[in-house]
Design a protein around this motif. Structure first.
Motif, mmCIF file in Angstrom:
data_model
loop_
_atom_site.group_PDB
_atom_site.id
_atom_site.type_symbol
_atom_site.label_atom_id
_atom_site.label_comp_id
_atom_site.label_asym_id
_atom_site.label_seq_id
_atom_site.Cartn_x
_atom_site.Cartn_y
_atom_site.Cartn_z
ATOM 1 N N LEU A 1 58.964 109.397 14.820
ATOM 2 C CA LEU A 1 59.715 110.270 15.714
ATOM 3 C C LEU A 1 59.714 109.612 17.087
ATOM 4 N N GLN A 2 60.857 109.061 17.462
ATOM 5 C CA GLN A 2 61.015 108.473 18.784
ATOM 6 C C GLN A 2 61.423 109.580 19.737
ATOM 7 N N MET A 3 60.646 109.751 20.783
ATOM 8 C CA MET A 3 60.904 110.831 21.736
ATOM 9 C C MET A 3 61.170 110.232 23.109
ATOM 10 N N ASN A 4 62.386 110.417 23.594
ATOM 11 C CA ASN A 4 62.789 109.898 24.895
ATOM 12 C C ASN A 4 63.081 111.039 25.862
ATOM 13 N N ASN A 5 63.086 110.714 27.140
ATOM 14 C CA ASN A 5 63.379 111.716 28.182
ATOM 15 C C ASN A 5 62.557 112.984 27.945
ATOM 16 N N LEU A 6 61.269 112.793 27.792
ATOM 17 C CA LEU A 6 60.395 113.923 27.482
ATOM 18 C C LEU A 6 60.351 114.919 28.629
ATOM 19 N N LYS A 7 60.238 116.188 28.269
ATOM 20 C CA LYS A 7 60.184 117.284 29.230
ATOM 21 C C LYS A 7 58.838 118.003 29.103
ATOM 22 N N VAL A 8 58.462 118.695 30.138
ATOM 23 C CA VAL A 8 57.205 119.439 30.115
ATOM 24 C C VAL A 8 57.168 120.388 28.920
ATOM 25 N N GLU A 9 58.311 120.973 28.596
ATOM 26 C CA GLU A 9 58.370 121.932 27.486
ATOM 27 C C GLU A 9 58.238 121.277 26.116
ATOM 28 N N ASP A 10 58.196 119.956 26.066
ATOM 29 C CA ASP A 10 57.935 119.259 24.802
ATOM 30 C C ASP A 10 56.434 119.182 24.502
ATOM 31 N N THR A 11 55.612 119.602 25.434
ATOM 32 C CA THR A 11 54.172 119.598 25.221
ATOM 33 C C THR A 11 53.812 120.471 24.027
ATOM 34 N N ALA A 12 53.108 119.866 23.060
ATOM 35 C CA ALA A 12 52.782 120.572 21.831
ATOM 36 C C ALA A 12 51.926 119.665 20.953
ATOM 37 N N VAL A 13 51.381 120.258 19.907
ATOM 38 C CA VAL A 13 50.805 119.472 18.820
ATOM 39 C C VAL A 13 51.930 119.228 17.821
ATOM 40 N N TYR A 14 52.141 117.976 17.465
ATOM 41 C CA TYR A 14 53.220 117.596 16.559
ATOM 42 C C TYR A 14 52.646 117.324 15.167
ATOM 43 N N TYR A 15 53.298 117.921 14.178
ATOM 44 C CA TYR A 15 52.842 117.830 12.801
ATOM 45 C C TYR A 15 53.908 117.197 11.916
ATOM 46 N N CYS A 16 53.433 116.403 10.993
ATOM 47 C CA CYS A 16 54.283 115.798 9.985
ATOM 48 C C CYS A 16 54.215 116.659 8.716
ATOM 49 N N ASN A 17 55.335 116.758 8.030
ATOM 50 C CA ASN A 17 55.430 117.619 6.846
ATOM 51 C C ASN A 17 56.181 116.872 5.750
ATOM 52 N N ALA A 18 55.681 116.971 4.525
ATOM 53 C CA ALA A 18 56.333 116.343 3.381
ATOM 54 C C ALA A 18 56.536 117.379 2.288
ATOM 55 N N ALA A 19 57.715 117.373 1.691
ATOM 56 C CA ALA A 19 57.995 118.297 0.598
ATOM 57 C C ALA A 19 59.081 117.700 -0.283
ATOM 58 N N GLY A 20 59.030 118.071 -1.584
ATOM 59 C CA GLY A 20 60.072 117.618 -2.485
ATOM 60 C C GLY A 20 59.551 117.404 -3.882
ATOM 61 N N SER A 21 60.487 117.316 -4.822
ATOM 62 C CA SER A 21 60.145 117.095 -6.233
ATOM 63 C C SER A 21 59.175 118.145 -6.730
ATOM 64 N N GLY A 22 59.349 119.365 -6.261
ATOM 65 C CA GLY A 22 58.495 120.460 -6.697
ATOM 66 C C GLY A 22 57.108 120.455 -6.105
ATOM 67 N N GLU A 23 56.866 119.609 -5.124
ATOM 68 C CA GLU A 23 55.553 119.528 -4.492
ATOM 69 C C GLU A 23 55.608 119.950 -3.029
#
Length: 117
Positions: free
Chosen positions: A81-103
């Motif tokens: 995840l390339q994040m440019n021109n970041l703003k104060v409101e982008d402050t957060a914990v970022y999580y990756c998620n995987a789903a598919g093939s019934g899993e």
């Protein structure tokens, strides 16, 4: 079962950039649709961006369109995840998620992004 490990978070000034990585272990990443979510202080977890298994379909939350770019390298079993021109409101914990093939969904442990004014 796949394990996801995020990295690349940190402290950056408003207007700056960060590139988050999500590495997958235990399964081939190409099996899954991949998404990034974030949880800001005091708020629910929210969708940020998603990319299909082959990368042909991509979606973004309105709040990040034009600033963030999601991509994947299935050969490296990694999503970015390339994040440019970041703003104060982008402050957060970022999580990756995987789903598919019934899993899933499977979640990583998260990486903190803090944007200062």
């Amino acid at each position: 079962q796949v394990q996801l490990v995020e990295s690349g978070g940190g402290l950056v000034q408003a207007g700056g950039s960060l590139r988050l990585s999500c590495a997958a272990f235990g399964r081939t990443l190409s099996t899954y649709t991949m998404r990034w979510f974030r949880r800001a202080p005091g708020k629910d977890r929210a969708f940020v961006a998603g990319i299909s298994r082959t990368g042909g379909d991509i979606a973004y939350a309105d709040s990040v369109k034009g600033r963030f770019t999601i991509d994947r390298d299935n050969a490296k079993n990694t999503v970015y995840l390339q994040m440019n021109n970041l703003k104060v409101e982008d402050t957060a914990v970022y999580y990756c998620n995987a789903a598919g093939s019934g899993e899933g969904p499977y979640w990583g442990q998260g990486t903190q992004v803090t944007v200062s004014s």
